[in-house]
Enzyme design. Structure first.
Site, PDB file in Angstrom:
ATOM      1  N   GLY A 169      42.197  23.364 -63.300  1.00 47.49           N
ATOM      2  CA  GLY A 169      41.520  23.452 -64.599  1.00 47.49           C
ATOM      3  C   GLY A 169      41.425  24.906 -65.038  1.00 47.49           C
ATOM      4  N   GLY A 170      40.408  25.168 -65.828  1.00 45.25           N
ATOM      5  CA  GLY A 170      40.226  26.529 -66.342  1.00 45.25           C
ATOM      6  C   GLY A 170      40.028  27.555 -65.249  1.00 45.25           C
ATOM      7  N   GLY A 404      70.872  48.653 -75.032  1.00 45.96           N
ATOM      8  CA  GLY A 404      69.417  48.735 -75.155  1.00 45.96           C
ATOM      9  C   GLY A 404      68.754  48.857 -73.793  1.00 45.96           C
ATOM     10  N   ALA A 405      69.391  48.267 -72.791  1.00 46.65           N
ATOM     11  CA  ALA A 405      68.802  48.304 -71.457  1.00 46.65           C
ATOM     12  C   ALA A 405      68.766  49.739 -70.926  1.00 46.65           C
ATOM     13  CB  ALA A 405      69.578  47.390 -70.524  1.00 46.65           C
TER      14      ALA A 405
HETATM   15  C1  HXC Z   1      31.420  18.759 -57.442  1.00 47.64           C
HETATM   16  C2  HXC Z   1      33.112  18.369 -55.973  1.00 47.64           C
HETATM   17  C3  HXC Z   1      34.058  18.824 -56.916  1.00 47.64           C
HETATM   18  C4  HXC Z   1      33.574  19.263 -58.171  1.00 47.64           C
HETATM   19  C5  HXC Z   1      35.111  18.268 -55.148  1.00 47.64           C
HETATM   20  N1  HXC Z   1      33.816  18.018 -54.892  1.00 47.64           N
HETATM   21  N2  HXC Z   1      35.281  18.746 -56.376  1.00 47.64           N
HETATM   22  N3  HXC Z   1      31.810  18.336 -56.228  1.00 47.64           N
HETATM   23  N4  HXC Z   1      32.239  19.200 -58.374  1.00 47.64           N
HETATM   24  N5  HXC Z   1      34.397  19.740 -59.088  1.00 47.64           N
HETATM   25  C6  HXC Z   1      33.236  17.517 -53.670  1.00 47.64           C
HETATM   26  C7  HXC Z   1      33.627  16.081 -53.394  1.00 47.64           C
HETATM   27  O1  HXC Z   1      32.719  15.229 -54.021  1.00 47.64           O
HETATM   28  C8  HXC Z   1      33.485  16.022 -51.873  1.00 47.64           C
HETATM   29  O2  HXC Z   1      32.124  15.902 -51.533  1.00 47.64           O
HETATM   30  C9  HXC Z   1      33.909  17.394 -51.453  1.00 47.64           C
HETATM   31  O3  HXC Z   1      33.784  18.241 -52.594  1.00 47.64           O
HETATM   32  C10 HXC Z   1      35.340  17.460 -51.002  1.00 47.64           C
HETATM   33  O4  HXC Z   1      36.140  16.802 -51.959  1.00 47.64           O
HETATM   34  P1  HXC Z   1      37.227  15.715 -51.560  1.00 47.64           P
HETATM   35  O5  HXC Z   1      37.645  15.072 -52.796  1.00 47.64           O
HETATM   36  O6  HXC Z   1      36.707  14.867 -50.452  1.00 47.64           O
HETATM   37  O7  HXC Z   1      38.353  16.640 -50.953  1.00 47.64           O
HETATM   38  P2  HXC Z   1      39.921  16.519 -51.118  1.00 47.64           P
HETATM   39  O8  HXC Z   1      40.360  15.131 -50.856  1.00 47.64           O
HETATM   40  O9  HXC Z   1      40.507  17.614 -50.293  1.00 47.64           O
HETATM   41  O10 HXC Z   1      40.206  16.810 -52.655  1.00 47.64           O
HETATM   42  C11 HXC Z   1      39.910  18.042 -53.218  1.00 47.64           C
HETATM   43  C12 HXC Z   1      40.073  18.006 -54.744  1.00 47.64           C
HETATM   44  C13 HXC Z   1      39.236  16.842 -55.315  1.00 47.64           C
HETATM   45  C14 HXC Z   1      41.538  17.787 -55.074  1.00 47.64           C
HETATM   46  C15 HXC Z   1      39.628  19.356 -55.264  1.00 47.64           C
HETATM   47  O11 HXC Z   1      37.926  16.912 -54.785  1.00 47.64           O
HETATM   48  C16 HXC Z   1      39.161  16.896 -56.786  1.00 47.64           C
HETATM   49  O12 HXC Z   1      40.083  16.500 -57.472  1.00 47.64           O
HETATM   50  N6  HXC Z   1      38.029  17.363 -57.300  1.00 47.64           N
HETATM   51  C17 HXC Z   1      37.802  17.413 -58.714  1.00 47.64           C
HETATM   52  C18 HXC Z   1      38.618  18.510 -59.313  1.00 47.64           C
HETATM   53  C19 HXC Z   1      38.309  18.689 -60.758  1.00 47.64           C
HETATM   54  O13 HXC Z   1      38.705  17.887 -61.581  1.00 47.64           O
HETATM   55  N7  HXC Z   1      37.511  19.697 -61.045  1.00 47.64           N
HETATM   56  C20 HXC Z   1      37.132  20.006 -62.371  1.00 47.64           C
HETATM   57  C21 HXC Z   1      38.348  20.757 -62.956  1.00 47.64           C
HETATM   58  S1  HXC Z   1      38.010  21.289 -64.553  1.00 47.64           S
HETATM   59  P3  HXC Z   1      31.649  15.177 -50.193  1.00 47.64           P
HETATM   60  O14 HXC Z   1      30.179  15.195 -50.292  1.00 47.64           O
HETATM   61  O15 HXC Z   1      32.261  13.821 -50.234  1.00 47.64           O
HETATM   62  O16 HXC Z   1      32.188  16.014 -49.085  1.00 47.64           O
HETATM   63  C22 HXC Z   1      37.328  22.735 -64.301  1.00 47.64           C
HETATM   64  C23 HXC Z   1      36.955  23.351 -65.552  1.00 47.64           C
HETATM   65  C24 HXC Z   1      36.809  24.797 -65.372  1.00 47.64           C
HETATM   66  O17 HXC Z   1      37.186  23.234 -63.277  1.00 47.64           O
HETATM   67  C25 HXC Z   1      36.705  25.348 -66.718  1.00 47.64           C
HETATM   68  C26 HXC Z   1      36.609  26.800 -66.721  1.00 47.64           C
HETATM   69  C27 HXC Z   1      36.773  27.276 -68.128  1.00 47.64           C
END
Ligand code: HXC
Length: 510
Positions: A169-170, A404-405
């Site tokens: 994401g961001g 040019g290079a």
């Molecule tokens: C809160 C999160 C989290 C999140 C993961 N966890 N991402 N908690 N917010 N964004 C937690 C899970 O619930 C889990 O908790 C633990 O972290 C580990 O995650 P798993 O999924 O079990 O691990 P894994 O299978 O290795 O997968 C990792 C992952 C997946 C690929 C990162 O967790 C995932 O897709 N997370 C969401 C990613 C996402 O969409 N993020 C937002 C992106 S947008 P437990 O308690 O079960 O251990 C963004 C915007 C930013 O970031 C903008 C800035 C401008």
């Protein structure tokens, strides 16, 4: 009092344990180190001073009030690498997947502010699921606070990102703004939208690794500079890399002790350029033979291989190298090569690192792909970067410097300080064949005439003399003396002072 100390120790213990042994084991099972183990490898032994170990999130939604882990998913502080101060943050995937909360972001911002005040590099070890979903916009705000500081720190202190897990994401925009991004193969990935979203929107099926793994970003997109086999190799390389850099934009890079003498000659350079001008040779050979102890820290090794960038030292001083690579696309400048070199030049300029440019370039890459892709604008970035920069610039033309290079590659006209050429240099508007076909079009039917015109053109331009007669080349040097001549030039330029006119900022063709 004893009670407080006991409580403190309990909280510290909880912080050290992060998300708990089960999640630490899961992290290890993926071949990844924990946030704290990474810091131990990155920093000098016992040098780490941790800040905000007891910071906790303030979220009450989705039952978050029931889970408070001191430190809140990121370990922050400062320490030293080879005795030099650095500020670091290391995201802890075992705590809410390293997801960034408001408090987590505040910790990062605090150390970034302090690093800018004291003038020390900022290193981020990224391993995070992105914005902490339970916190909503507060965590998005936290990201933007980090981005703002990344931008303000740009050109003030070196910023390095080592992506060691997810970065989606961001969140990717923080590493994107930093000066250098390293990734770990098979465990790190960076993308604006993940494979699921890609499938929904574009119907493409792609794995996370293909979409944004270390190999993709170091060879296809150019988003990352280097890929490493595992956490340990990446951290040790980062320690090694930072030795090339100054602490901030007012200092110089540290001088590294060397036994390699500046006047070392290398006879192998006399035969590096083949007699046949169309035969390639490996420009790495020249770089290695010029550098102290033959050591070259190359960046973006697998991306836009037609240009080479990286750091060497000469007499112990860091030098940024930009070199055309005749082995790939004959060393032509294309969109990717122009962007790759331009950003590197601007880094060197911002941080007082002298530039050595090795030129063997037949021109800009022709074709619709390049024109439609905007080679005009991207090539202009390289031109702009060279023309704007005020650090010492040494240029060596080893063979072709066409069109040019020639102008773009740190020519005298773009304030090159010392412009040298080997006897094999050819400095002309274009190569003999193309030139003769244009200016003697009427003789194209007559092979003998064309051959004679070509010989005449070669005699005139396939040498460094015309450019030397005009002073565009300061001297024609024997290849075996290159190291000595470059070292002397750098020593002469040590106190160079040059300022561009005052302006808020220029308008580089982005
Ligand atoms: C809160 C999160 C989290 C999140 C993961 N966890 N991402 N908690 N917010 N964004 C937690 C899970 O619930 C889990 O908790 C633990 O972290 C580990 O995650 P798993 O999924 O079990 O691990 P894994 O299978 O290795 O997968 C990792 C992952 C997946 C690929 C990162 O967790 C995932 O897709 N997370 C969401 C990613 C996402 O969409 N993020 C937002 C992106 S947008 P437990 O308690 O079960 O251990 C963004 C915007 C930013 O970031 C903008 C800035 C401008």
């Amino acid at each position: 009092m004893q009670d407080i100390i006991r409580q403190l120790e309990q909280k510290r213990q909880a912080a050290r344990l992060g998300g708990g042994q089960r999640r630490i084991d899961a992290q290890h099972a993926k071949g990844k180190l924990t946030a704290r183990e990474r810091l131990e490898l990155l920093l000098d032994a016992h040098s780490f001073e941790e800040w905000d170990m007891l910071v906790e999130h303030r979220c009450h939604d989705f039952n978050m009030q029931q889970t408070h882990i001191p430190g809140d998913g990121v370990v922050t502080g400062y320490g030293t690498i080879n005795g030099r101060l650095v500020f670091v943050y290391s995201q802890d995937f075992t705590v809410f997947g390293g997801a960034l909360s408001e408090a987590h972001a505040e910790k990062i911002c605090k150390l970034m502010d302090q690093a800018m005040k004291v003038g020390a590099p900022i290193i981020g070890l990224n391993d995070s699921g992105g914005a902490r979903i339970q916190e909503g916009v507060a965590s998005l705000g936290g990201y933007a606070d980090v981005f703002q500081r990344n931008v303000l720190a740009s050109g003030v202190v070196p910023q390095l990102s080592l992506v060691m897990g997810p970065c989606a994401g961001g969140a990717v925009y923080s590493p994107a703004i930093t000066d250098f991004t390293f990734m770990v193969k098979d465990s790190a990935y960076m993308f604006v939208t993940g494979p699921e979203v890609v499938k929904t929107v574009t119907h493409e099926e792609v794995s996370a690794e293909q979409l944004g793994g270390a190999r993709t970003h170091t060879s296809v997109s150019g988003v990352a500079d280097l890929a490493f086999e595992n956490d340990i190799e990446a951290l040790i390389s980062l320690r090694h890399f930072i030795n090339f850099l100054p602490a901030n934009n007012r200092e110089r890079a540290p001088r590294w002790p060397t036994d390699d003498t500046a006047d070392r000659q290398d006879l192998a350079l006399d035969t590096l350029v083949p007699e046949d001008p169309n035969k390639p040779y490996d420009m790495h050979e020249a770089i290695l033979k010029i550098a102290d102890e033959g050591a070259f820290f190359e960046l973006q090794v697998n991306y836009a291989k037609n240009i080479i960038i990286g750091f060497i030292r000469i007499e112990g001083t860091t030098v940024g190298v930009v070199a055309n690579q005749p082995m790939v696309l004959a060393g032509c400048l294309d969109i990717d090569a122009s962007r790759k070199a331009a950003r590197f030049i601007r880094f060197c300029d911002a941080f007082n690192i002298s530039l050595l440019t090795l030129v063997d370039v037949p021109g800009f890459m022709p074709g619709t792909a390049q024109e439609y892709g905007g080679i005009i604008k991207h090539g202009a970035k390289l031109l702009y970067a060279y023309a704007e920069c005020t650090v010492p610039k040494i240029t060596l033309i080893t063979r072709k410097a066409y069109g040019g290079a020639y102008d773009v590659m740190s020519s005298k006209h773009l304030r090159g300080d010392v412009n040298l050429a080997w006897p094999s240099a050819e400095i002309a508007v274009m190569g003999p064949k193309g030139a003769v076909e244009i200016i003697f079009r009427k003789d194209l039917h007559d092979q003998a005439k064309i051959a004679s015109h070509t010989e005449e053109y070669k005699a005139k331009f396939a040498n460094p003399f015309i450019a030397s007669e005009r002073g565009y080349i300061d001297d024609v040097i024997l290849p075996h003396n290159t190291r000595q001549r470059v070292a002397r030039s750098l020593a002469m330029l040590r106190n160079k002072s040059l300022e561009n006119p005052w302006r808020k900022h220029g308008n580089i063709p982005l």
